[in-house]
Design a protein around this motif. Structure first.
Motif, PDB file in Angstrom:
ATOM      1  N   PHE A  84       0.846  -1.188   0.000  1.00 29.72           N
ATOM      2  CA  PHE A  84       0.000   0.000   0.000  1.00 29.72           C
ATOM      3  C   PHE A  84       0.884   1.241   0.000  1.00 29.72           C
ATOM      4  N   GLN A 112       2.660   4.515   0.755  1.00 33.35           N
ATOM      5  CA  GLN A 112       2.948   5.089   2.077  1.00 33.35           C
ATOM      6  C   GLN A 112       2.327   6.467   2.256  1.00 33.35           C
ATOM      7  N   CYS A 154      -0.768   7.651   0.310  1.00 29.77           N
ATOM      8  CA  CYS A 154      -2.231   7.745   0.175  1.00 29.77           C
ATOM      9  C   CYS A 154      -2.983   6.452   0.470  1.00 29.77           C
ATOM     10  N   ASN A 155      -2.260   5.332   0.667  1.00 27.77           N
ATOM     11  CA  ASN A 155      -2.868   4.021   0.940  1.00 27.77           C
ATOM     12  C   ASN A 155      -3.520   3.347  -0.260  1.00 27.77           C
ATOM     13  N   ASN A 156      -3.233   3.827  -1.455  1.00 22.78           N
ATOM     14  CA  ASN A 156      -3.656   3.126  -2.669  1.00 22.78           C
ATOM     15  C   ASN A 156      -2.753   1.904  -2.836  1.00 22.78           C
ATOM     16  N   ASP A 211     -12.524   3.812   0.058  1.00 19.89           N
ATOM     17  CA  ASP A 211     -11.644   2.689  -0.277  1.00 19.89           C
ATOM     18  C   ASP A 211     -11.084   2.793  -1.690  1.00 19.89           C
ATOM     19  N   HIS A 251      -6.571  10.425  -0.939  1.00 18.98           N
ATOM     20  CA  HIS A 251      -6.249   9.804   0.348  1.00 18.98           C
ATOM     21  C   HIS A 251      -7.328   8.754   0.627  1.00 18.98           C
ATOM     22  N   GLY A 261      -9.792   3.876   4.136  1.00 21.04           N
ATOM     23  CA  GLY A 261      -9.856   2.472   4.542  1.00 21.04           C
ATOM     24  C   GLY A 261     -11.143   2.137   5.277  1.00 21.04           C
ATOM     25  N   ASN A 314      -7.281   5.588   8.320  1.00 23.46           N
ATOM     26  CA  ASN A 314      -6.013   6.280   8.015  1.00 23.46           C
ATOM     27  C   ASN A 314      -6.152   7.790   8.189  1.00 23.46           C
ATOM     28  N   LYS A 321      -2.565   9.786   9.387  1.00 23.46           N
ATOM     29  CA  LYS A 321      -1.739  10.016   8.204  1.00 23.46           C
ATOM     30  C   LYS A 321      -2.280  11.206   7.408  1.00 23.46           C
TER      31      LYS A 321
END
Ligand SMILES: [Zn+2]
Length: 201
Positions: free
Chosen positions: A57, A59, A61-63, A89, A107, A110, A125, A128
């Motif tokens: 994933f 670091q 944006c968590n995509n 998501d 962003h 989750g 998240n 972050k």
């Protein structure tokens, strides 16, 4: 209810656990697989086994970021770095990307805040996001959360959280049916919702 041999029952139960898949459809899947060649079954099983391997994933944006630390969007220097779109998501990110209407950054939270199911802001998240918003100079934050009760609650929480920073907050235009899911929204409707996004005061 017919009880099949263990091998079959087992797999029916597995499919039955997937979202939106009932017992009848699960049976249909299993009987379809029973008729396939071993090569196909091997490939199918391997795809499942490899699903989580080499899948990182981003670091920032968590995509999904494949084997890299950052996703393609965060690495793309041509993206508009002054816009940030917050989604629940990765599927929502993908559907917004498919409209080609948005060129900014994302962003991925989750999930959405849902105290009844134990999903508190700490489980998403959000820390972050706070660090990111404080560090980067966004001129607009777009809330693209699902138009349902949890989406509203999450939007409200974020607006309150970032109010002191005086950043322009917008949300997708009304017109997406209440209770609908962004990832199942057609591209035209979503493009219009993006184009017509409204500032939240
Ligand atoms: Zn990223």
């Amino acid at each position: 209810m017919v009880i099949y041999p263990n091998e079959i029952e087992n797999l029916i139960e597995k499919f039955n656990k997937l979202p939106g898949i009932g017992r009848k459809t699960s049976e249909k899947f299993v009987f379809y697989l029973l008729k396939q060649k071993p090569e196909f079954l091997n490939e199918f099983a391997n795809s499942i086994l490899n699903l989580q391997k080499n899948l990182n994933f981003c670091q920032i944006c968590n995509n999904f970021s494949g084997i890299q630390n950052l996703c393609e969007i965060c690495q793309d220097t041509s993206r508009n770095k002054s816009q940030l779109c917050i989604v629940e998501d990765i599927q929502d990110l993908a559907v917004i990307e498919s409209t080609k209407e948005y060129q900014g950054l994302y962003h991925v939270l989750g999930g959405q805040i849902n105290p009844l199911e134990g999903i508190t802001p700490e489980k998403l998240n959000i820390q972050k996001l706070i660090d990111r918003v404080k560090k980067e100079k966004f001129s607009e934050i777009i809330l693209a959360l699902n138009p349902d009760i949890q989406g509203e609650a999450t939007s409200f929480y974020l607006i309150k959280l970032f109010k002191p920073l005086k950043i322009k907050f917008t949300r997708l235009a009304r017109g997406l049916p209440m209770g609908s899911d962004l990832e199942y929204t057609d591209e035209t409707t979503l493009t219009n919702a993006l184009k017509g996004r409204q500032e939240i005061i």
